[in-house]
Design a protein around this motif. Sequence first.
Motif, PDB file in Angstrom:
ATOM      1  N   LEU A  12       0.944  -1.227   0.076  1.00 16.10           N
ATOM      2  CA  LEU A  12       0.082   0.024  -0.016  1.00 16.10           C
ATOM      3  C   LEU A  12       0.727   1.289  -0.077  1.00 16.10           C
ATOM      4  O   LEU A  12       0.446   2.419  -0.456  1.00 16.10           O
ATOM      5  N   TYR A  13       2.059   1.245   0.496  1.00 18.72           N
ATOM      6  CA  TYR A  13       2.785   2.282   0.930  1.00 18.72           C
ATOM      7  C   TYR A  13       3.780   2.460  -0.585  1.00 18.72           C
ATOM      8  O   TYR A  13       4.409   4.027  -0.513  1.00 18.72           O
ATOM      9  N   CYS A  14       3.699   1.665  -1.545  1.00 20.09           N
ATOM     10  CA  CYS A  14       4.939   1.936  -2.445  1.00 20.09           C
ATOM     11  C   CYS A  14       4.555   2.483  -3.793  1.00 20.09           C
ATOM     12  O   CYS A  14       3.838   1.998  -4.198  1.00 20.09           O
ATOM     13  N   GLY A  15       5.552   3.426  -4.275  1.00 24.17           N
ATOM     14  CA  GLY A  15       5.019   4.054  -5.514  1.00 24.17           C
ATOM     15  C   GLY A  15       5.512   3.039  -6.708  1.00 24.17           C
ATOM     16  O   GLY A  15       4.668   3.439  -7.537  1.00 24.17           O
ATOM     17  N   LEU A  31      21.837  -5.087  -5.962  1.00 21.23           N
ATOM     18  CA  LEU A  31      20.999  -5.067  -7.192  1.00 21.23           C
ATOM     19  C   LEU A  31      19.628  -5.169  -6.448  1.00 21.23           C
ATOM     20  O   LEU A  31      19.099  -6.200  -6.004  1.00 21.23           O
ATOM     21  N   GLN A  32      18.946  -4.065  -7.005  1.00 20.98           N
ATOM     22  CA  GLN A  32      17.546  -3.833  -6.180  1.00 20.98           C
ATOM     23  C   GLN A  32      16.436  -3.803  -7.400  1.00 20.98           C
ATOM     24  O   GLN A  32      16.951  -3.266  -8.482  1.00 20.98           O
ATOM     25  N   SER A  33      15.482  -4.331  -7.112  1.00 21.25           N
ATOM     26  CA  SER A  33      14.374  -4.116  -8.152  1.00 21.25           C
ATOM     27  C   SER A  33      12.973  -4.469  -7.486  1.00 21.25           C
ATOM     28  O   SER A  33      12.864  -4.906  -6.103  1.00 21.25           O
ATOM     29  N   MET A  38      16.101  -7.771   2.590  1.00 19.57           N
ATOM     30  CA  MET A  38      14.856  -7.709   2.260  1.00 19.57           C
ATOM     31  C   MET A  38      14.190  -7.420   3.804  1.00 19.57           C
ATOM     32  O   MET A  38      14.020  -8.095   4.707  1.00 19.57           O
ATOM     33  N   ARG A  39      13.887  -6.096   3.668  1.00 22.90           N
ATOM     34  CA  ARG A  39      13.395  -5.415   4.944  1.00 22.90           C
ATOM     35  C   ARG A  39      12.100  -6.301   5.363  1.00 22.90           C
ATOM     36  O   ARG A  39      11.297  -6.689   4.302  1.00 22.90           O
ATOM     37  N   HIS A  40      11.990  -6.379   6.761  1.00 17.87           N
ATOM     38  CA  HIS A  40      10.690  -7.151   7.125  1.00 17.87           C
ATOM     39  C   HIS A  40       9.722  -5.912   7.200  1.00 17.87           C
ATOM     40  O   HIS A  40       8.484  -6.383   7.476  1.00 17.87           O
ATOM     41  N   GLU A  41       9.746  -4.918   6.855  1.00 15.05           N
ATOM     42  CA  GLU A  41       8.916  -3.687   6.732  1.00 15.05           C
ATOM     43  C   GLU A  41       8.205  -3.274   8.098  1.00 15.05           C
ATOM     44  O   GLU A  41       8.325  -2.087   8.356  1.00 15.05           O
ATOM     45  N   THR A  42       7.394  -4.184   8.633  1.00 19.25           N
ATOM     46  CA  THR A  42       7.012  -3.877  10.091  1.00 19.25           C
ATOM     47  C   THR A  42       6.714  -5.369  10.732  1.00 19.25           C
ATOM     48  O   THR A  42       6.150  -6.344   9.949  1.00 19.25           O
ATOM     49  N   SER A 100      13.018  -1.656   8.630  1.00 21.34           N
ATOM     50  CA  SER A 100      11.519  -1.284   8.683  1.00 21.34           C
ATOM     51  C   SER A 100      11.361   0.106   8.311  1.00 21.34           C
ATOM     52  O   SER A 100      12.192   1.003   7.991  1.00 21.34           O
ATOM     53  N   MET A 101      10.218   0.602   8.046  1.00 21.82           N
ATOM     54  CA  MET A 101       9.807   1.817   7.989  1.00 21.82           C
ATOM     55  C   MET A 101       9.182   2.469   9.297  1.00 21.82           C
ATOM     56  O   MET A 101       8.606   1.897   9.885  1.00 21.82           O
ATOM     57  N   VAL A 102       9.364   3.860   9.542  1.00 17.66           N
ATOM     58  CA  VAL A 102       8.866   4.454  10.617  1.00 17.66           C
ATOM     59  C   VAL A 102       7.758   5.301  10.341  1.00 17.66           C
ATOM     60  O   VAL A 102       8.020   6.289   9.479  1.00 17.66           O
ATOM     61  N   GLY A 119      14.117   3.432   7.465  1.00 13.38           N
ATOM     62  CA  GLY A 119      13.838   4.718   7.036  1.00 13.38           C
ATOM     63  C   GLY A 119      12.518   5.342   7.388  1.00 13.38           C
ATOM     64  O   GLY A 119      11.593   4.526   7.519  1.00 13.38           O
ATOM     65  N   PRO A 120      12.244   6.534   7.208  1.00 12.72           N
ATOM     66  CA  PRO A 120      10.957   7.205   7.516  1.00 12.72           C
ATOM     67  C   PRO A 120      10.017   6.741   6.287  1.00 12.72           C
ATOM     68  O   PRO A 120      10.073   6.567   5.259  1.00 12.72           O
ATOM     69  N   PHE A 121       8.676   6.362   6.775  1.00 12.61           N
ATOM     70  CA  PHE A 121       7.690   6.168   5.648  1.00 12.61           C
ATOM     71  C   PHE A 121       7.494   7.518   4.936  1.00 12.61           C
ATOM     72  O   PHE A 121       7.281   8.529   5.680  1.00 12.61           O
ATOM     73  N   ILE A 122       7.115   7.654   3.681  1.00 14.58           N
ATOM     74  CA  ILE A 122       6.832   9.040   3.060  1.00 14.58           C
ATOM     75  C   ILE A 122       5.813   8.635   2.116  1.00 14.58           C
ATOM     76  O   ILE A 122       5.951   7.936   1.054  1.00 14.58           O
ATOM     77  N   PRO A 123       4.619   9.222   2.389  1.00 16.62           N
ATOM     78  CA  PRO A 123       3.667   8.751   1.509  1.00 16.62           C
ATOM     79  C   PRO A 123       3.606   9.427   0.108  1.00 16.62           C
ATOM     80  O   PRO A 123       4.214  10.434  -0.269  1.00 16.62           O
ATOM     81  N   ALA A 137      10.706   5.383  -8.412  1.00 16.37           N
ATOM     82  CA  ALA A 137      10.293   6.346  -7.110  1.00 16.37           C
ATOM     83  C   ALA A 137       9.497   5.574  -6.012  1.00 16.37           C
ATOM     84  O   ALA A 137       8.108   5.461  -6.453  1.00 16.37           O
ATOM     85  N   LEU A 138      10.097   5.074  -5.156  1.00 19.69           N
ATOM     86  CA  LEU A 138       9.297   4.328  -4.087  1.00 19.69           C
ATOM     87  C   LEU A 138       8.403   5.252  -3.307  1.00 19.69           C
ATOM     88  O   LEU A 138       7.292   4.810  -2.915  1.00 19.69           O
ATOM     89  N   TYR A 139       8.928   6.671  -3.331  1.00 21.91           N
ATOM     90  CA  TYR A 139       8.283   7.598  -2.579  1.00 21.91           C
ATOM     91  C   TYR A 139       8.589   8.955  -3.366  1.00 21.91           C
ATOM     92  O   TYR A 139       9.585   8.989  -4.109  1.00 21.91           O
ATOM     93  N   PRO A 140       7.918   9.963  -3.071  1.00 22.81           N
ATOM     94  CA  PRO A 140       8.235  11.463  -3.845  1.00 22.81           C
ATOM     95  C   PRO A 140       9.475  11.998  -3.172  1.00 22.81           C
ATOM     96  O   PRO A 140       9.844  11.849  -2.041  1.00 22.81           O
TER      97      PRO A 140
HETATM   98  N1  5AD Z   1       8.335   5.531   2.044  1.00 18.75           N
HETATM   99  C1  5AD Z   1       9.722   5.289   2.546  1.00 18.75           C
HETATM  100  N2  5AD Z   1       9.960   4.103   2.133  1.00 18.75           N
HETATM  101  C2  5AD Z   1       9.366   3.250   1.165  1.00 18.75           C
HETATM  102  N3  5AD Z   1       9.744   1.939   0.876  1.00 18.75           N
HETATM  103  C3  5AD Z   1       8.906   1.507  -0.255  1.00 18.75           C
HETATM  104  N4  5AD Z   1       8.065   2.372  -0.290  1.00 18.75           N
HETATM  105  C4  5AD Z   1       8.154   3.455   0.672  1.00 18.75           C
HETATM  106  C5  5AD Z   1       7.485   4.789   0.988  1.00 18.75           C
HETATM  107  N5  5AD Z   1       6.654   5.203   0.636  1.00 18.75           N
HETATM  108  C6  5AD Z   1      10.952   1.266   1.430  1.00 18.75           C
HETATM  109  C7  5AD Z   1      10.712  -0.189   1.658  1.00 18.75           C
HETATM  110  C8  5AD Z   1      11.371  -1.198   0.817  1.00 18.75           C
HETATM  111  C9  5AD Z   1      12.331  -0.275   0.506  1.00 18.75           C
HETATM  112  C10 5AD Z   1      13.410  -0.666  -0.710  1.00 18.75           C
HETATM  113  O1  5AD Z   1      12.029   1.137   0.271  1.00 18.75           O
HETATM  114  O2  5AD Z   1      10.998  -0.388   2.981  1.00 18.75           O
HETATM  115  O3  5AD Z   1      11.595  -2.180   1.343  1.00 18.75           O
END
Ligand code: 5AD
Length: 348
Positions: free
Chosen positions: A67-70, A105-107, A157-161, A197-199, A227-231, A303-306
């Motif tokens: 849901l969070y990922c660009g 190598l990321q994808s 491979m992040r566990h994300e949360t 994980s994301m914060v 890293g911080p979550f960025i919408p 662009a996973l985030y802006p």
């Molecule tokens: N904001 C911050 N980090 C993100 N990731 C994916 N989408 C976002 C976002 N919107 C992070 C995830 C993923 C990593 C490659 O990027 O944690 O594992």
Amino acid sequence: MCEDILTKIISHPDAVNQEEVAAVLSDEEITPKLFSKADEIRRKYLGKDVYFRGIIEFSNYCRNNCLYCGIRGGNSVVQRYRMTPDEIVSRAEIILNEGIKTVVLQSGEDPFYTTDMIGEIVSRIKNLGMTITLSIGERDFYEYRYWKDLGADRYLMRHETADESLYAQLHPGDHFETRKAHLLELKRLWYEVGAGSMVGLPGQDDIALAKDILFTYQLDADMVGIGPFIPHPDTPLKDSAGGSLEKTLKMVALTRLFLPDANIPATTALGSISPQGRQMALQCGANVIMPNFTPSPYRAQYALYPNKICIMENDKACGKCSKLLVQNAGYEVSESHGYRRRIAKAHE
Ligand code: 5AD
Ligand code: FES
């Protein structure tokens, strides 16, 4: 009281519970002490060294819908790209020419790259004498083994949360238990394993964040990316608030206390929410930086985030820029391959 918890984390991490970690996270007065302890421990075990990893984001196709990922599969706005094995290997050569010996190598999760294709890329980059980290999501267990046998060194491979219900909400059709099983399998195969994980995810409280810390400690993660979550505007979470600089840095610092010898990157997302974000992370426990070597025009499309930093730069500039950043923060550029420097009995 929180000072006692910091002491306990350093001396008896096994005895620390979720509530105690959450108490440190919610106490604002403890922050300076937490940061200085984290830096002290980092200098004690790892010195001033900062390890470099050049990252190539080689495909932004993804079969998932986080849901969070660009670059979620459901985003029809993003322009998709895939790099060829030749393009990927020639970028790895550029990274090596910059004096950086590890390539990431990321994808997205992109099944277009078969077991053999990834295997071929791994072999060719290993032949250059480089260390390889794969960060391509969940794949079959036999593939992890095959690539390890071909010389892949690390898997990110992040566990994300680590909060199970939040994990299920954010990852349609997926479960935290599955992610955990993959991470354990990668550990079993003797990869150096990166979790993280994301914060600031919607609905994530300090107890949820404490679960992240305790999870990476129990996994004995070799690397922890926070890293911080960025919408992102083209995702279902576009109207959510993002994560804060301070809370993310506290997570970095706490991780350093629990895992004195782990590799902890100063993440690009931290640099993207604050101009000093990565420097500050280096000063409170982080010891890795991952300059971006994705070529144009692909870089802007990953662009996973802006507002991701480094998008407008010359596509070879980040190596040098990151070196300056490290020096300006008061640390030293390491030219090593950057394996986890294990300390026996780190906590004694
Ligand atoms: N904001 C911050 N980090 C993100 N990731 C994916 N989408 C976002 C976002 N919107 C992070 C995830 C993923 C990593 C490659 O990027 O944690 O594992
Ligand atoms: Fe990319 Fe500074 S690290 S421009």
